[in-house]
Design an enzyme around this catalytic site. Structure first.
Site, PDB file in Angstrom:
ATOM      1  N   ILE A 162       0.842  -1.102  -0.426  1.00  0.00           N
ATOM      2  CA  ILE A 162      -0.150   0.165  -0.005  1.00  0.00           C
ATOM      3  C   ILE A 162       0.720   1.329  -0.044  1.00  0.00           C
ATOM      4  CG2 ILE A 162      -1.851   0.995   0.846  1.00  0.00           C
ATOM      5  CD1 ILE A 162      -2.603  -1.607   2.372  1.00  0.00           C
ATOM      6  N   ASP A 181      10.987   2.474   6.680  1.00  0.00           N
ATOM      7  CA  ASP A 181      10.365   1.074   7.272  1.00  0.00           C
ATOM      8  C   ASP A 181      11.529   0.619   7.793  1.00  0.00           C
ATOM      9  OD1 ASP A 181       9.575  -1.523   6.778  1.00  0.00           O
ATOM     10  OD2 ASP A 181       8.136  -1.028   4.705  1.00  0.00           O
ATOM     11  N   ALA A 239      -5.117   2.893   8.135  1.00  0.00           N
ATOM     12  CA  ALA A 239      -3.981   1.854   8.900  1.00  0.00           C
ATOM     13  C   ALA A 239      -4.693   1.626   9.872  1.00  0.00           C
ATOM     14  CB  ALA A 239      -2.672   2.043   8.465  1.00  0.00           C
ATOM     15  N   ARG A 240      -4.930   1.853  11.102  1.00  0.00           N
ATOM     16  CA  ARG A 240      -4.922   1.928  11.610  1.00  0.00           C
ATOM     17  C   ARG A 240      -5.368   3.009  13.038  1.00  0.00           C
ATOM     18  NH1 ARG A 240      -6.909  -2.135   9.252  1.00  0.00           N
ATOM     19  NH2 ARG A 240      -6.625  -4.155   9.923  1.00  0.00           N
ATOM     20  N   ASP A 264      -9.260   7.990   8.256  1.00  0.00           N
ATOM     21  CA  ASP A 264     -10.166   6.731   7.846  1.00  0.00           C
ATOM     22  C   ASP A 264     -10.829   5.776   8.628  1.00  0.00           C
ATOM     23  OD1 ASP A 264     -12.513   5.335   6.045  1.00  0.00           O
ATOM     24  OD2 ASP A 264     -11.135   4.097   5.983  1.00  0.00           O
ATOM     25  N   GLU A 269     -13.085   2.129  16.875  1.00  0.00           N
ATOM     26  CA  GLU A 269     -14.644   2.322  16.118  1.00  0.00           C
ATOM     27  C   GLU A 269     -15.389   1.087  16.033  1.00  0.00           C
ATOM     28  OE1 GLU A 269     -12.440   1.374  12.547  1.00  0.00           O
ATOM     29  OE2 GLU A 269     -11.117   2.422  12.367  1.00  0.00           O
ATOM     30  N   HIS A 287     -13.895   3.879   7.880  1.00  0.00           N
ATOM     31  CA  HIS A 287     -13.105   2.908   8.038  1.00  0.00           C
ATOM     32  C   HIS A 287     -13.916   2.519   6.362  1.00  0.00           C
ATOM     33  CE1 HIS A 287     -11.007  -0.122   9.519  1.00  0.00           C
ATOM     34  NE2 HIS A 287     -10.460  -0.165   8.339  1.00  0.00           N
ATOM     35  N   SER A 290     -11.540   0.286   1.743  1.00  0.00           N
ATOM     36  CA  SER A 290     -11.163  -1.299   0.446  1.00  0.00           C
ATOM     37  C   SER A 290     -12.090  -0.824   0.391  1.00  0.00           C
ATOM     38  CB  SER A 290     -11.197  -2.461   1.366  1.00  0.00           C
ATOM     39  OG  SER A 290     -12.065  -2.671   2.505  1.00  0.00           O
TER      40      SER A 290
END
Length: 320
Positions: A162, A181, A239-240, A264, A269, A287, A290
């Site tokens: 992603i 990363d 992401a989270r 998002d 949540e 969220h 997708s």
């Protein structure tokens, strides 16, 4: 019932019609019409001796649920990329394969991430509210100004599928891409992006920052990390929610340190912190990274491909 007509798969969450149809045709699947909880999954598996289950967040199987599953269960298939709602280690100890769908979500998640970038920078939430309210007054040359996307430096945390897809889109908007990363990516996939070995070292250079790493553990973004971003930066998270200390984010947005944010995902949540809804400089989505017909179908099909492989005695395609 003949073996070839026996239910071989429990689909414990609502799935698109195309996925349900294939599951019934190939596996004589039982498809729920409402998301099941974890203990209901366990009970169904015991009663019907199904070798495969497709679960969702509500039916996420933790250690106690996995311990109670009958020995017939061979695979727990997940139709999303994240598996933080499953105890993968507990499943592995029982010899149960856990799979996910890492590729299915890549392009649409990257699309939505760029939507968040553009919307947060260009004050889309405010503009949309003005129009829905009837507009009614002209704006002058100094009114309602956003911040330009073209030419900005985009910092990407996590340069996996992603993260790299977001980088490709950002280049199309004339952004400079930097990333961090654990390891530097191969030059063939960096596509001109600059690697920072240190997250902390990268932050002061990020005019826009976007997260693309798994959740779990302590928040990645706290008061310290937000403070290292340059004043006027824009923060993006698709992401989270657990990656962010939301009190620190709220303070950064209300103090003026951040120009804005596009979110998002959230810590609690679906009961989002209502303070964010009161801020004009935040663009919010529920969220939905997708949430396209094509991606949701592919997520389900990937889970079914993994079920087919395991039940046929082949290696799973996306074993976690």
């Amino acid at each position: 019932m003949p073996e070839n007509q026996r239910t071989k798969l429990l689909i414990a969450r609502k799935v698109p019609a195309a996925v349900a149809q294939r599951a019934v045709a190939e596996f004589h699947a039982f498809v729920t019409d409402a998301d099941m909880d974890a203990w209901s999954v366990v009970d169904f598996c015991k009663q019907h001796a199904v070798p495969a289950v497709l679960v969702g967040k509500k039916s996420g199987l933790q250690a106690e649920h996995i311990a109670a599953l009958p020995d017939c269960v061979k695979i727990i298939a997940n139709a999303s990329a994240g598996v933080d709602h499953l105890d993968v280690a507990a499943a592995r100890e029982r010899g149960i394969v856990v799979t996910n769908a890492p590729d299915a979500l890549t392009e649409c998640t990257a699309d939505l991430s760029m939507l968040l970038v553009l919307a947060a920078c260009r004050r889309a939430s405010e503009y949309e509210r003005i129009m829905r309210g009837g507009w009614g007054k002209s704006f002058g040359m100094t009114d309602m100004l956003g911040t330009r996307v073209n030419g900005k430096t985009l910092g990407i945390v996590g340069f996996g599928r992603i993260g790299r897809a977001v980088a490709r889109r950002a280049l199309g908007f004339g952004m400079r891409v930097i990333y961090t990363d654990i390891n530097r990516a191969a030059p063939s996939v960096e596509n001109g992006a600059t690697w920072y070995a240190s997250f902390e070292e990268m932050l002061p250079h990020c005019e826009v920052l976007t997260l693309h790493v798994p959740g779990g553990g302590a928040p990645l973004m706290t008061k310290k990390e937000f403070g290292r971003l340059p004043k006027g930066a824009v923060f993006i998270n698709a992401a989270r929610g657990g990656l962010v200390d939301e009190d620190a984010l709220y303070d950064a947005l209300t103090s003026g340190h951040l120009f804005g944010a596009g979110l998002d995902v959230y810590r609690n949540e679906p009961n989002v912190d209502k303070r964010f809804a009161s801020l004009d400089n935040v663009f919010l989505t529920p969220h939905m990274a997708s949430a396209t017909v094509e991606t949701r179908d592919q997520m389900g099909f990937t889970a079914l491909d993994n079920v087919a492989a395991v039940l046929d005695g082949r290696p799973a395609l996306n074993r976690v």
